[in-house]
Design a protein around this motif. Structure first.
Motif, mmCIF file in Angstrom:
data_model
loop_
_atom_site.group_PDB
_atom_site.id
_atom_site.type_symbol
_atom_site.label_atom_id
_atom_site.label_comp_id
_atom_site.label_asym_id
_atom_site.label_seq_id
_atom_site.Cartn_x
_atom_site.Cartn_y
_atom_site.Cartn_z
ATOM 1 N N MET A 455 0.837 -1.194 0.000
ATOM 2 C CA MET A 455 0.000 0.000 0.000
ATOM 3 C C MET A 455 0.875 1.248 0.000
ATOM 4 S SD MET A 455 -3.037 1.205 2.560
ATOM 5 C CE MET A 455 -3.937 -0.319 2.502
ATOM 6 N N ASP A 456 0.525 2.182 -0.902
ATOM 7 C CA ASP A 456 1.312 3.410 -1.052
ATOM 8 C C ASP A 456 0.595 4.605 -0.449
ATOM 9 O OD1 ASP A 456 3.825 3.534 -2.087
ATOM 10 O OD2 ASP A 456 3.229 4.626 -3.898
ATOM 11 N N ASN A 457 -0.737 4.539 -0.465
ATOM 12 C CA ASN A 457 -1.509 5.709 -0.049
ATOM 13 C C ASN A 457 -2.926 5.271 0.304
ATOM 14 O OD1 ASN A 457 -2.156 8.312 0.455
ATOM 15 N ND2 ASN A 457 -2.167 9.011 -1.667
ATOM 16 N N MET A 458 -3.548 5.960 1.245
ATOM 17 C CA MET A 458 -4.952 5.668 1.570
ATOM 18 C C MET A 458 -5.627 6.971 1.981
ATOM 19 S SD MET A 458 -6.632 2.833 4.097
ATOM 20 C CE MET A 458 -6.359 3.618 5.657
ATOM 21 N N SER A 459 -6.820 7.211 1.428
ATOM 22 C CA SER A 459 -7.549 8.431 1.809
ATOM 23 C C SER A 459 -9.021 8.095 1.981
ATOM 24 C CB SER A 459 -7.366 9.520 0.743
ATOM 25 O OG SER A 459 -7.742 9.044 -0.523
ATOM 26 N N ASN A 460 -9.638 8.758 2.956
ATOM 27 C CA ASN A 460 -11.062 8.551 3.233
ATOM 28 C C ASN A 460 -11.782 9.860 2.931
ATOM 29 O OD1 ASN A 460 -13.600 8.088 4.345
ATOM 30 N ND2 ASN A 460 -12.771 6.740 5.927
ATOM 31 N N HIS A 461 -12.729 9.801 1.976
ATOM 32 C CA HIS A 461 -13.439 11.020 1.568
ATOM 33 C C HIS A 461 -14.561 11.381 2.531
ATOM 34 C CE1 HIS A 461 -11.067 10.962 -1.943
ATOM 35 N NE2 HIS A 461 -11.703 9.984 -2.558
ATOM 36 N N GLY A 462 -14.764 10.561 3.564
ATOM 37 C CA GLY A 462 -15.804 10.870 4.540
ATOM 38 C C GLY A 462 -17.203 10.521 4.086
ATOM 39 N N SER A 463 -17.324 9.795 2.965
ATOM 40 C CA SER A 463 -18.654 9.447 2.452
ATOM 41 C C SER A 463 -18.915 7.949 2.599
ATOM 42 C CB SER A 463 -18.742 9.834 0.966
ATOM 43 O OG SER A 463 -17.710 9.193 0.233
ATOM 44 N N GLY A 464 -18.117 7.280 3.441
ATOM 45 C CA GLY A 464 -18.269 5.832 3.605
ATOM 46 C C GLY A 464 -17.421 5.041 2.639
ATOM 47 N N TRP A 465 -16.694 5.741 1.746
ATOM 48 C CA TRP A 465 -15.821 5.077 0.774
ATOM 49 C C TRP A 465 -14.366 5.412 1.056
ATOM 50 C CZ3 TRP A 465 -17.012 2.372 -3.969
ATOM 51 C CH2 TRP A 465 -18.377 2.061 -4.091
ATOM 52 N N VAL A 466 -13.500 4.440 0.769
ATOM 53 C CA VAL A 466 -12.055 4.614 0.986
ATOM 54 C C VAL A 466 -11.345 4.428 -0.352
ATOM 55 C CG1 VAL A 466 -10.035 3.701 2.198
ATOM 56 C CG2 VAL A 466 -12.247 3.733 3.331
ATOM 57 N N ARG A 467 -10.354 5.265 -0.618
ATOM 58 C CA ARG A 467 -9.506 5.075 -1.802
ATOM 59 C C ARG A 467 -8.125 4.611 -1.342
ATOM 60 N NH1 ARG A 467 -9.293 9.333 -6.592
ATOM 61 N NH2 ARG A 467 -11.273 8.266 -6.918
ATOM 62 N N MET A 468 -7.669 3.474 -1.904
ATOM 63 C CA MET A 468 -6.352 2.927 -1.560
ATOM 64 C C MET A 468 -5.517 2.799 -2.824
ATOM 65 S SD MET A 468 -7.337 -0.033 1.216
ATOM 66 C CE MET A 468 -8.663 -0.787 0.305
ATOM 67 N N GLU A 469 -4.227 3.093 -2.711
ATOM 68 C CA GLU A 469 -3.301 2.938 -3.837
ATOM 69 C C GLU A 469 -2.271 1.885 -3.480
ATOM 70 O OE1 GLU A 469 -1.425 6.315 -5.563
ATOM 71 O OE2 GLU A 469 -3.296 7.422 -5.816
ATOM 72 N N PHE A 470 -2.090 0.917 -4.378
ATOM 73 C CA PHE A 470 -1.115 -0.155 -4.179
ATOM 74 C C PHE A 470 -0.127 -0.168 -5.341
ATOM 75 C CE2 PHE A 470 -4.972 -1.585 -2.051
ATOM 76 C CZ PHE A 470 -4.518 -2.117 -0.857
ATOM 77 N N VAL A 471 1.103 -0.578 -5.051
ATOM 78 C CA VAL A 471 2.054 -0.933 -6.109
ATOM 79 C C VAL A 471 2.144 -2.454 -6.082
ATOM 80 C CG1 VAL A 471 4.430 -0.792 -6.898
ATOM 81 C CG2 VAL A 471 3.310 1.227 -5.962
ATOM 82 N N VAL A 472 1.805 -3.094 -7.202
ATOM 83 C CA VAL A 472 1.650 -4.555 -7.225
ATOM 84 C C VAL A 472 2.257 -5.096 -8.514
ATOM 85 C CG1 VAL A 472 -0.667 -4.301 -8.204
ATOM 86 C CG2 VAL A 472 -0.087 -6.409 -7.077
ATOM 87 N N PRO A 473 2.921 -6.267 -8.470
ATOM 88 C CA PRO A 473 3.446 -6.830 -9.728
ATOM 89 C C PRO A 473 2.314 -7.139 -10.703
ATOM 90 C CG PRO A 473 3.637 -8.428 -7.922
ATOM 91 C CD PRO A 473 3.242 -7.114 -7.315
ATOM 92 N N SER A 474 2.575 -6.943 -12.006
ATOM 93 C CA SER A 474 1.535 -7.189 -13.019
ATOM 94 C C SER A 474 1.016 -8.618 -12.935
ATOM 95 C CB SER A 474 2.096 -6.924 -14.421
ATOM 96 O OG SER A 474 2.479 -5.570 -14.544
ATOM 97 N N ARG A 475 1.898 -9.574 -12.544
ATOM 98 C CA ARG A 475 1.455 -10.973 -12.378
ATOM 99 C C ARG A 475 0.328 -11.075 -11.383
ATOM 100 N NH1 ARG A 475 5.635 -14.419 -9.857
ATOM 101 N NH2 ARG A 475 6.456 -12.454 -9.104
ATOM 102 N N GLY A 476 0.395 -10.257 -10.316
ATOM 103 C CA GLY A 476 -0.594 -10.330 -9.252
ATOM 104 C C GLY A 476 -1.971 -9.852 -9.683
ATOM 105 N N LEU A 477 -2.034 -9.117 -10.813
ATOM 106 C CA LEU A 477 -3.332 -8.614 -11.277
ATOM 107 C C LEU A 477 -3.977 -9.528 -12.303
ATOM 108 C CD1 LEU A 477 -2.724 -4.767 -11.518
ATOM 109 C CD2 LEU A 477 -3.739 -6.100 -9.678
ATOM 110 N N ILE A 478 -3.265 -10.598 -12.731
ATOM 111 C CA ILE A 478 -3.879 -11.571 -13.639
ATOM 112 C C ILE A 478 -4.852 -12.413 -12.808
ATOM 113 C CG2 ILE A 478 -3.460 -13.562 -15.126
ATOM 114 C CD1 ILE A 478 -0.714 -12.344 -15.776
#
Length: 634
Positions: A455-478
């Protein structure tokens, strides 16, 4: 330098589904590109002319259109050439080609979602080419819009991408593309701009901030080929931008090829785009985007120049491919036998099928002509080729187009394209942005942990939703998307973009369950399905033809299981009142082409025909697979 004030060339770039094609539609309608009676009957997303684009709701191919804008002060009409680019990073080659034709970009950002990974991708490309940017905050009428925050996030993105002072001083337009309304004044969140009734402020901002094309007097002809098209009568058509000089119908020009060789050719037809049609023209000047015919083998990136003074323009460069998969001829027992596998009812269609290695190779070579981000490499087998592209979606779109054209193929599991740096193996990594409701945060974090994402970043907009940013190997997204949607109950939104290469992350296990493999050929029976459905999830309907080695379901355990899915109920000449079983069959899970590719393990592949998509083992023979497995254990 002299300037052509009657032309503006602009590209519209954005993340997927932020409204590029919708706002281009509104520009075409308001500029009077269509007769009044025709405009009412036009479809939405007119620029998405491809069947797959309409079905998936995304832009796949970059396309150009032109509108004649009549200024309010009564001046001469101005031609605005608009390039509608894809928003998906898998089709980045189209974006890079589109940016080579224009002098500025309109960056479209959703008023609720804000900048997402592909926004970063297309903006990075525009800034690296030193193109001025106009920011358009679209969909201001969304009830969850947050305009001020999105503008601030966009400024942060410019700073993050090292934009200089000139680039960061961009004008901002607020728009509702669906209603065809734009304004320079910020509306309230969730409302349509109230001080405007049309896109006039948007047009005037383009005229003011998009530089008019400049050229040198008496400079020799230079025109850059940026795209290709085909016509049944004219043959191959090259779309190009004239950089210097003039191009005329019937003119003889120097054609400078990719390898540097020069030959003289004649322009048999010259056309200019007007709205969605091409119209014959006699001459194209500096800054014009036009189409020419008469050069059968011309390729993207090549130059048309003055025969007496041929000067080549730089070739178009695109990012390296990140994902590869093997495409070969169909080697299954059901080759050429239709969707059901039964020979008799499909015999009439067999002669139209494309099942030979030569036909598959010719089709892949044709794709290379227009798709600069694709590569086709030979393999050890004469009937299979390694196709490399930007991502899984781009390769799946190619396979889907081929199957609709009547091709039958065997597709291998997608792999990543690695490279060696100082003797170490480096693999492509992606930046993944995930928007999920707060209650699913733990499930997503756990899912990314097993796929070696950090995880690189996480932000909460206060609307019940969370935005998370990950750096992940392309293999892991298959194979990630299906599991992600299951874990978030279909509510999660995920987008990724190529982030470079990092050292090999080590072994990665993404699928925990084994496969249910048919151990013999035959037709699937309801009786066999009833007994097998407690073993796992089935993929086939009763009556479907199967063969040995074909995967008919997902096992509930980790290892593979060979099953008899063609078993029939034994009949006797006795009948008892309790003998009939009325147990319901659970509806099978239908996998799309993308889901089938995601499901594959290393020893599995996908059989693709015009009617069916089947998953199978690479080695069909059950005994041979058993021997290989025992050798591997030893």
């Amino acid at each position: 330098m002299p300037t052509r004030h009657d032309i503006r060339n602009v590209a519209i770039v954005a993340h997927v589904d932020h409204g590029k094609t919708t706002i281009v539609d509104a520009m075409l309608k308001q500029a009077g590109a269509f007769a009044a009676h025709a405009a009412e009957s036009l479809d939405d997303r007119m620029m998405d002319s491809n069947d797959l684009e309409r079905e998936k709701g995304i832009t796949i191919l970059a396309k150009n259109t032109a509108v004649k804008y009549h200024p309010k002060d009564g001046g001469d009409p101005i031609t605005i050439n608009i390039i509608d680019t894809p928003g998906h990073a898998d089709f980045g080659g189209e974006v890079e080609r589109g940016l080579s034709m224009v002098d500025a970009v309109v960056l479209l950002v959703d008023a609720s979602e804000g900048p997402l990974p592909q926004t970063r991708f297309v903006l990075r490309k525009a800034l690296s080419k030193r193109l001025p940017v106009i920011l358009c905050i679209n969909k201001t009428d969304r009830p969850d819009s947050r305009i001020d925050e999105v503008v601030n996030e966009t400024y942060d993105l410019f700073l993050d991408l090292d934009a200089d002072e000139d680039q960061i001083e961009f004008p901002i337009v607020y728009a509702c593309g669906r209603d065809g309304i734009a304004s320079l004044t910020k509306p309230e969140d969730g409302t349509v701009p109230a001080d405007s009734e049309n896109l006039e402020p948007f047009f005037s901002t383009i005229l003011e901030h998009v530089p008019a094309p400049t050229y040198e007097d008496d400079a020799p002809l230079q025109a850059h080929v940026t795209n290709l098209d085909a016509d049944n009568f004219l043959g191959r058509i090259a779309l190009l931008r004239v950089e210097q000089g003039e191009l005329r119908k019937g003119q003889t020009v120097a054609w400078i090829k990719r390898d540097g060789t020069v030959s003289n050719v004649r322009i048999t037809e010259l056309m200019m785009t007007e709205a969605l049609t091409r119209k014959p023209a006699e001459v194209a000047g500096p800054g014009d985007i036009c189409a020419v015919a008469g050069i059968p083998d011309i390729m993207i990136g090549e130059t048309l120049a003055d025969p007496e003074n041929p000067i080549a323009l730089p070739l178009i460069t695109v990012d390296e491919p990140a994902i590869s998969m093997t495409i070969g001829t169909n080697t299954s027992p059901l080759v050429g036998r239709g969707g059901t596998g039964k020979g008799a009812d499909a015999k009439s269609a067999v002669k139209d099928r494309k099942v030979t290695a030569r036909q598959v190779k010719d089709r892949l070579d044709r794709e290379l002509i227009g798709n600069v981000s694709l590569r086709v490499l030979d393999t050890e087998r004469p009937d299979a080729w390694e196709v490399q592209g930007r991502g899984e979606l781009a390769l799946a779109i190619l396979v889907e187009q081929m199957r609709r054209e009547g091709f039958e193929m065997t597709i291998g599991k997608p792999q990543v394209v690695t490279k060696q740096v100082d003797g170490k193996t480096y693999e492509p990594v992606e930046r993944l942005t995930v928007d999920v409701p707060e209650e699913h945060m733990g499930a997503v974090t756990q899912l990314m942990g097993t796929r070696k994402g950090r995880m690189d970043n996480m932000s909460n907009h206060g609307s019940g939703w969370v935005r998370m940013e990950f750096v992940v190997p392309s293999r892991g997204l298959i194979g990630f998307r299906t599991e992600f949607l299951t874990n978030t109950r279909g509510t999660g939104i995920a987008h990724s973009i190529h982030e470079g290469h990092e050292p090999w992350f080590g072994e990665l296990k993404t699928r925990n369950n084994g496969s249910l493999v048919a151990d013999r050929a035959g037709a699937v029976t309801a009786f066999a399905m009833t007994n097998l459905q407690e073993r796992g999830v089935l993929f086939t309907d009763p009556g479907t033809e199967v063969y040995e080695g074909m995967i008919v379901g997902e096992n509930s355990r980790a290892d593979d299981m060979d099953v008899n899915i063609t078993k029939e109920k034994k009949l006797t000449n006795m009948r008892s009142s309790s003998a009939d079983s009325f147990e319901a069959i659970v509806p099978p899970r239908k996998l799309s082409l993308e889901q089938s590719l995601e499901f594959c393990r290393d020893d599995e592949c996908v059989e693709v025909t015009p009617e069916a998509v089947r998953i199978r083992k690479v080695v069909l023979d059950q005994k041979e697979r058993g021997r290989t497995a025992s050798r591997a254990k030893r």
